[in-house]
Design a protein around this motif. Structure first.
Motif, short mmCIF file in Angstrom:
data_model
loop_
_atom_site.label_atom_id
_atom_site.label_comp_id
_atom_site.label_asym_id
_atom_site.label_seq_id
_atom_site.Cartn_x
_atom_site.Cartn_y
_atom_site.Cartn_z
N ASN A 1 0.40 -5.83 1.79
CA ASN A 1 -1.86 -5.77 1.62
C ASN A 1 -1.86 -7.17 1.37
OD1 ASN A 1 -0.14 -5.61 -1.68
ND2 ASN A 1 -1.16 -3.98 -1.86
N GLY B 1 -2.99 -2.14 5.40
CA GLY B 1 -2.83 -2.08 4.20
C GLY B 1 -3.53 -1.41 3.08
N HIS B 2 -4.56 -0.17 3.30
CA HIS B 2 -5.10 -0.28 2.64
C HIS B 2 -5.12 2.09 2.09
CE1 HIS B 2 -8.59 -2.88 2.92
NE2 HIS B 2 -8.19 -3.09 1.62
N ASP C 1 0.30 -1.17 -0.07
CA ASP C 1 -0.01 0.54 0.18
C ASP C 1 0.84 1.04 0.08
OD1 ASP C 1 0.81 0.64 2.83
OD2 ASP C 1 -1.45 0.95 3.21
#
Length: 443
Positions: A298, A328-329, A292
């Motif tokens: 991610n 992980g965004h 990310d």
């Protein structure tokens, strides 16, 4: 982007007084061609190299960006960022991703970069072929144009706590849009596709044929009386119905309490069996990335699993605010703090194709175009302007226009039925989706 240049930028920020820093470098080349009525209309060429720097002094942060990569300009960038951070208000949740959760590699091979670089003449030929095929469709009377494009981008993130990761991708696109007309009026239709690799694109002729077909199919569109009826959202746009959910499960919205799903984590919000899957490592995916935008690993997951909401979409700052761990965004540009976004989303298909959904519903509306959505983020009340086709006895009857559909998304999501006609067209994909009853505002 040269890794050493970014490392030097981070080091310079630390020497100037920053406690921590991260630098982003981006390079992009692109070429796009537009034609109309068989003639070249526009050529656009872009070449850019840009830097972004974010620095932290205690809980204060500031970010700056620039396109001048000279040593003097980089020094000014550092000086400005550190000076701004000293004056910034404290942000208790700001900071780099902790080193223990950074993605260290080796990263998956995602096959996102096609080295092919088409010439302007080749792109013009593709645009012309798409437009001419669309214009050749019986009933098509005019063109809004054809286009073809190519892009190549490279991006790298370097942080003062030990992360350095590159990401490169290419893009190819073809589109056409035309107008069909008869004694009752005119209707437009278009088709466009984008892919990471040129060989994965449909032919220009196929794109043009679909554009012409869609324009002609709209001829004779009529208004209908207001009613309540089943509504099917065509697979090409069905993710627009899921999109508000993504905003509602975004960490920053949850942290603010500005979400109609803020109390629904772990609850059944879709029917049993309904799945919304995410895969950031899909090969050649338009939404793929090896990590990310904070350098955090991610991975694939189901955002909705058997109808249950399984996760928020978190970056490091929203995770800290909620007492959780980042998912992980994180997503960011060159300047500013990271937000959140998803990667490759897919609504898992059901058992009935679009025709089967219509047969099951009997009578109702098939939506093929949406515009002007309105959403109350606190309640989930939602409405959108649409056009499409009325169907009766499970069969297409006639095109319709100037319609609004409305409802509450919490209620709508509980009644969605996924079709089987999933087609991977972009970063977010869904089969056709049926809602058994929606309020339809017509004449």
């Amino acid at each position: 982007m040269d890794e050493n240049l970014l490392q030097d930028l981070v080091s310079a920020a630390l020497k100037a007084g920053a406690d921590a820093a991260e630098a982003v470098g981006a390079e992009r080349q692109s070429l796009s061609i537009s034609v109309r009525m068989g003639k070249l209309e526009e050529v656009e060429r872009e070449e850019a190299r840009d830097l972004g720097l974010r620095v932290f002094i205690g809980k204060r942060q500031a970010s700056v960006s620039g396109s001048d990569l000279s040593a003097a300009a980089r020094a000014r960038l550092v000086e400005r960022a550190v000076a701004m951070a000293r004056l910034a208000p404290e942000e208790p949740y700001a900071g780099l991703a902790p080193s223990e959760i950074l993605s260290r590699g080796p990263w998956p091979e995602l096959d996102l970069f096609d080295p092919t670089e088409p010439t302007a003449a080749e792109l013009e030929d593709q645009a012309l072929a798409a437009e001419s095929t669309a214009l050749a469709t019986p009933g098509v009377t005019n063109s809004e144009g054809g286009s073809a494009g190519w892009s190549s981008s490279a991006w790298r993130l370097v942080t003062s706590n030990g992360f350095s990761g590159p990401h490169a991708a290419s893009g190819f696109s073809i589109s056409a849009s035309v107008v069909a007309g008869d004694e009752n009026g005119m209707e437009r239709g278009g088709e466009g596709r984008s892919q990471r690799w040129q060989a994965d694109l449909p032919t220009p002729e196929a794109i043009g044929a679909e554009a012409g077909k869609r324009a002609v199919s709209r001829l004779g569109a009529r208004k209908i009386a207001s009613t309540t009826a089943p509504v099917i959202f065509e697979n090409r746009l069905a993710m627009s119905l899921i999109g508000p959910m993504l905003g509602a499960i975004a960490g920053p919205a949850i942290a603010r309490g500005a979400s109609f799903l803020k109390d629904r984590l772990g609850e059944q919000i879709f029917p049993a069996g309904f799945v919304v899957a995410e895969d950031p490592h899909r090969r050649r995916g338009l939404g793929s990335s090896p990590f990310d935008d904070e350098g955090v690993a991610n991975h694939a997951r189901n955002l909705i699993d058997d109808g249950v909401l399984t996760t928020w979409l978190l970056n490091c700052s929203s995770a800290k605010q909620l007492g959780l761990t980042t998912t992980g965004h994180a997503s960011r540009g060159l300047a500013g703090s990271p937000g959140v976004s998803t990667t490759n989303l897919t609504v898992r298909p059901g058992t009935l194709d679009q025709a089967g959904l219509m047969r099951d519903a009997g009578e109702g509306l098939l939506v093929t175009s949406m515009f002007g959505p309105s959403l109350n983020p606190h309640t989930g009340d939602w409405s959108v302007g649409v056009s499409g086709f009325w169907f009766e006895k499970g069969e297409m009857a006639y095109p319709v226009t100037e319609i609004t559909v409305a409802g509450n998304l919490v209620d709508i999501y509980q009644r969605l039925v996924a079709g089987s006609d999933l087609e991977i067209r972009g970063a977010s994909n869904s089969p056709s989706l049926l809602v058994d009853a929606l309020a339809i505002a017509g004449r």
